[in-house]
Design a protein around this motif. Structure first.
Motif, PDB file in Angstrom:
ATOM      1  N   LYS A  29     114.896  64.420  35.339  1.00  0.00           N
ATOM      2  CA  LYS A  29     113.973  63.371  35.780  1.00  0.00           C
ATOM      3  C   LYS A  29     112.558  63.567  35.246  1.00  0.00           C
ATOM      4  O   LYS A  29     111.846  62.605  34.963  1.00  0.00           O
ATOM      5  CB  LYS A  29     113.930  63.303  37.314  1.00  0.00           C
ATOM      6  N   ASP A  30     112.127  64.831  35.116  1.00  0.00           N
ATOM      7  CA  ASP A  30     110.743  65.096  34.735  1.00  0.00           C
ATOM      8  C   ASP A  30     110.508  65.063  33.226  1.00  0.00           C
ATOM      9  O   ASP A  30     109.374  65.236  32.774  1.00  0.00           O
ATOM     10  CB  ASP A  30     110.294  66.456  35.297  1.00  0.00           C
ATOM     11  N   VAL A  31     111.553  64.837  32.430  1.00  0.00           N
ATOM     12  CA  VAL A  31     111.373  64.701  30.980  1.00  0.00           C
ATOM     13  C   VAL A  31     111.096  63.224  30.714  1.00  0.00           C
ATOM     14  O   VAL A  31     111.989  62.376  30.781  1.00  0.00           O
ATOM     15  CB  VAL A  31     112.611  65.178  30.198  1.00  0.00           C
ATOM     16  N   LYS A  32     109.853  62.915  30.393  1.00  0.00           N
ATOM     17  CA  LYS A  32     109.416  61.525  30.316  1.00  0.00           C
ATOM     18  C   LYS A  32     109.835  60.834  29.021  1.00  0.00           C
ATOM     19  O   LYS A  32     109.886  61.455  27.961  1.00  0.00           O
ATOM     20  CB  LYS A  32     107.895  61.450  30.469  1.00  0.00           C
ATOM     21  N   VAL A  33     110.112  59.549  29.147  1.00  0.00           N
ATOM     22  CA  VAL A  33     110.375  58.717  27.978  1.00  0.00           C
ATOM     23  C   VAL A  33     109.120  58.676  27.097  1.00  0.00           C
ATOM     24  O   VAL A  33     107.998  58.642  27.605  1.00  0.00           O
ATOM     25  CB  VAL A  33     110.782  57.294  28.419  1.00  0.00           C
ATOM     26  N   ASP A  34     109.327  58.727  25.775  1.00  0.00           N
ATOM     27  CA  ASP A  34     108.268  58.744  24.758  1.00  0.00           C
ATOM     28  C   ASP A  34     107.560  60.096  24.652  1.00  0.00           C
ATOM     29  O   ASP A  34     106.518  60.199  24.004  1.00  0.00           O
ATOM     30  CB  ASP A  34     107.232  57.630  24.982  1.00  0.00           C
TER      31      ASP A  34
ATOM     32  N   TYR B 109     110.250  52.731  20.550  1.00  0.00           N
ATOM     33  CA  TYR B 109     110.624  54.084  20.143  1.00  0.00           C
ATOM     34  C   TYR B 109     110.182  54.399  18.714  1.00  0.00           C
ATOM     35  O   TYR B 109     109.932  55.558  18.368  1.00  0.00           O
ATOM     36  CB  TYR B 109     112.127  54.308  20.312  1.00  0.00           C
ATOM     37  N   LYS B 110     110.072  53.367  17.846  1.00  0.00           N
ATOM     38  CA  LYS B 110     109.648  53.627  16.462  1.00  0.00           C
ATOM     39  C   LYS B 110     108.216  54.161  16.418  1.00  0.00           C
ATOM     40  O   LYS B 110     107.890  55.028  15.612  1.00  0.00           O
ATOM     41  CB  LYS B 110     109.778  52.353  15.632  1.00  0.00           C
ATOM     42  N   LYS B 111     107.376  53.657  17.306  1.00  0.00           N
ATOM     43  CA  LYS B 111     105.995  54.146  17.400  1.00  0.00           C
ATOM     44  C   LYS B 111     105.988  55.600  17.867  1.00  0.00           C
ATOM     45  O   LYS B 111     105.224  56.436  17.364  1.00  0.00           O
ATOM     46  CB  LYS B 111     105.195  53.277  18.364  1.00  0.00           C
ATOM     47  N   THR B 112     106.864  55.918  18.829  1.00  0.00           N
ATOM     48  CA  THR B 112     106.971  57.294  19.334  1.00  0.00           C
ATOM     49  C   THR B 112     107.447  58.240  18.233  1.00  0.00           C
ATOM     50  O   THR B 112     106.913  59.336  18.067  1.00  0.00           O
ATOM     51  CB  THR B 112     107.948  57.343  20.523  1.00  0.00           C
ATOM     52  N   VAL B 113     108.440  57.799  17.464  1.00  0.00           N
ATOM     53  CA  VAL B 113     108.959  58.625  16.369  1.00  0.00           C
ATOM     54  C   VAL B 113     107.881  58.871  15.319  1.00  0.00           C
ATOM     55  O   VAL B 113     107.741  59.978  14.796  1.00  0.00           O
ATOM     56  CB  VAL B 113     110.203  57.967  15.734  1.00  0.00           C
ATOM     57  N   ASP B 114     107.076  57.854  15.018  1.00  0.00           N
ATOM     58  CA  ASP B 114     106.020  58.018  14.020  1.00  0.00           C
ATOM     59  C   ASP B 114     104.971  59.023  14.488  1.00  0.00           C
ATOM     60  O   ASP B 114     104.450  59.818  13.685  1.00  0.00           O
ATOM     61  CB  ASP B 114     105.361  56.678  13.692  1.00  0.00           C
ATOM     62  N   LYS B 115     104.664  59.027  15.776  1.00  0.00           N
ATOM     63  CA  LYS B 115     103.730  60.019  16.325  1.00  0.00           C
ATOM     64  C   LYS B 115     104.309  61.428  16.186  1.00  0.00           C
ATOM     65  O   LYS B 115     103.588  62.377  15.856  1.00  0.00           O
ATOM     66  CB  LYS B 115     103.444  59.717  17.798  1.00  0.00           C
ATOM     67  N   LEU B 116     105.609  61.557  16.424  1.00  0.00           N
ATOM     68  CA  LEU B 116     106.265  62.861  16.282  1.00  0.00           C
ATOM     69  C   LEU B 116     106.232  63.319  14.824  1.00  0.00           C
ATOM     70  O   LEU B 116     105.957  64.484  14.536  1.00  0.00           O
ATOM     71  CB  LEU B 116     107.710  62.774  16.778  1.00  0.00           C
TER      72      LEU B 116
END
Length: 286
Positions: free
Chosen positions: A123-128, A271-278
């Motif tokens: 539960k504590d592993v947040k989306v993005d 999610y594509k924005k999140t992947v680009d940040k990673l």
């Protein structure tokens, strides 16, 4: 000196390894692997230059430079079966002489980092958010086809098998740790055990028209604890990456963008924005 047979190491007429279509000049010592072909370009667009673009089947390779360092990006496709091809062939490129078909006396060690997407199991592993796999927990069975001593963490593996009452008709789960060198390099990321499934639907506890054989798979995983380690997320490549990497003497690490949470049922809105940040965060650290 052992000469590797043509049927064991398949090469192209250009003396490149068969599936990846690569030779030693085509790849860097630092390699980012991704499942999706389109993600290769999503990473290499940040390079100051691209020296090499090679495509064969689902395997796309771009090699270039970022921040003065040579880096390769390679798409693997989905699953541990493809990781078996990619890791063995990358190792062959740098550690086998393709002219003599003999193993080089001095071995090269590659840094291989998988950037992927994943679903959280806590539960504590947040989306993005971003999550680094300290260990890979494999349900795929690939490791059992190889002879390799002291690679699998037998105590942690046995603890999970006992905790989950794992069915005997399925491949025995195995756990392998990530490279200590790469764990230290990316130490600021959140950590956990990444579970690797052999499929996307029932092997990850999803149900469409056929019921999964293990109906409480998520509960078995998110309640597991071993010496402070817990299972945090699910994907389809890490266990094979870690097992083969460690067996062959390469440094391997998986860092995933969490695009959904299987417990809270939340999904990333972009999610594509999140992947680009990673991608940018990992490139900067490399």
């Amino acid at each position: 000196m052992k000469v590797i047979k043509d049927t064991e190491l398949i090469l192209t007429p250009e003396k490149k390894v068969y599936h990846l279509n690569l030779s030693i000049d085509d790849i860097a010592d630092n390699i980012i692997i991704v499942g999706d072909q389109s993600r290769v370009k999503q990473i290499s667009k940040h390079f100051s230059r691209i020296d090499c673009v090679i495509k064969n089947r689902e395997f796309v390779t771009h090699t270039g430079e970022y921040g003065g360092k040579r880096i390769s990006v390679l798409s693997t496709g989905i699953g541990t079966d493809n990781i078996d091809i990619v890791l063995n062939e990358l190792d062959a490129v740098v550690n086998i002489d393709f002219e003599t078909r003999t193993i080089n006396p001095k071995k090269k060690s590659l840094n291989i980092i998988r950037l992927g997407t994943s679903g959280a199991l806590q539960k504590d592993v947040k989306v993005d958010s971003f999550l680094m796999a300290t260990h890979g927990l494999g349900f795929d069975g690939l490791a059992h086809f190889y002879k390799s001593e002291n690679i699998i963490d037998s105590k942690m593996s046995e603890a999970f098998i006992k905790h989950s009452n794992w069915p005997k008709n399925l491949a025995s789960p195995y756990i392998v740790s990530a490279s200590e060198k790469l764990l230290e390099k990316f130490s600021e990321f959140k950590k956990g055990i990444t579970a690797t499934a052999s499929g996307f639907y029932a092997p990850q506890g999803r149900e469409l028209r056929i019921k999964p054989a293990i109906e409480d798979l998520h509960q078995k995983m998110n309640t597991f604890q071993f010496e402070g380690n817990r299972i945090t997320n699910f994907e389809m490549e890490t266990s094979a990456l870690y097992f083969l990497g460690k067996s062959l003497g390469h440094n391997t690490l998986t860092i995933c963008a969490i695009i959904g949470n299987r417990i809270t049922q939340k999904q990333s809105k972009d999610y594509k924005k999140t992947v680009d940040k990673l991608i940018l965060a990992v490139l900067e650290k490399l």
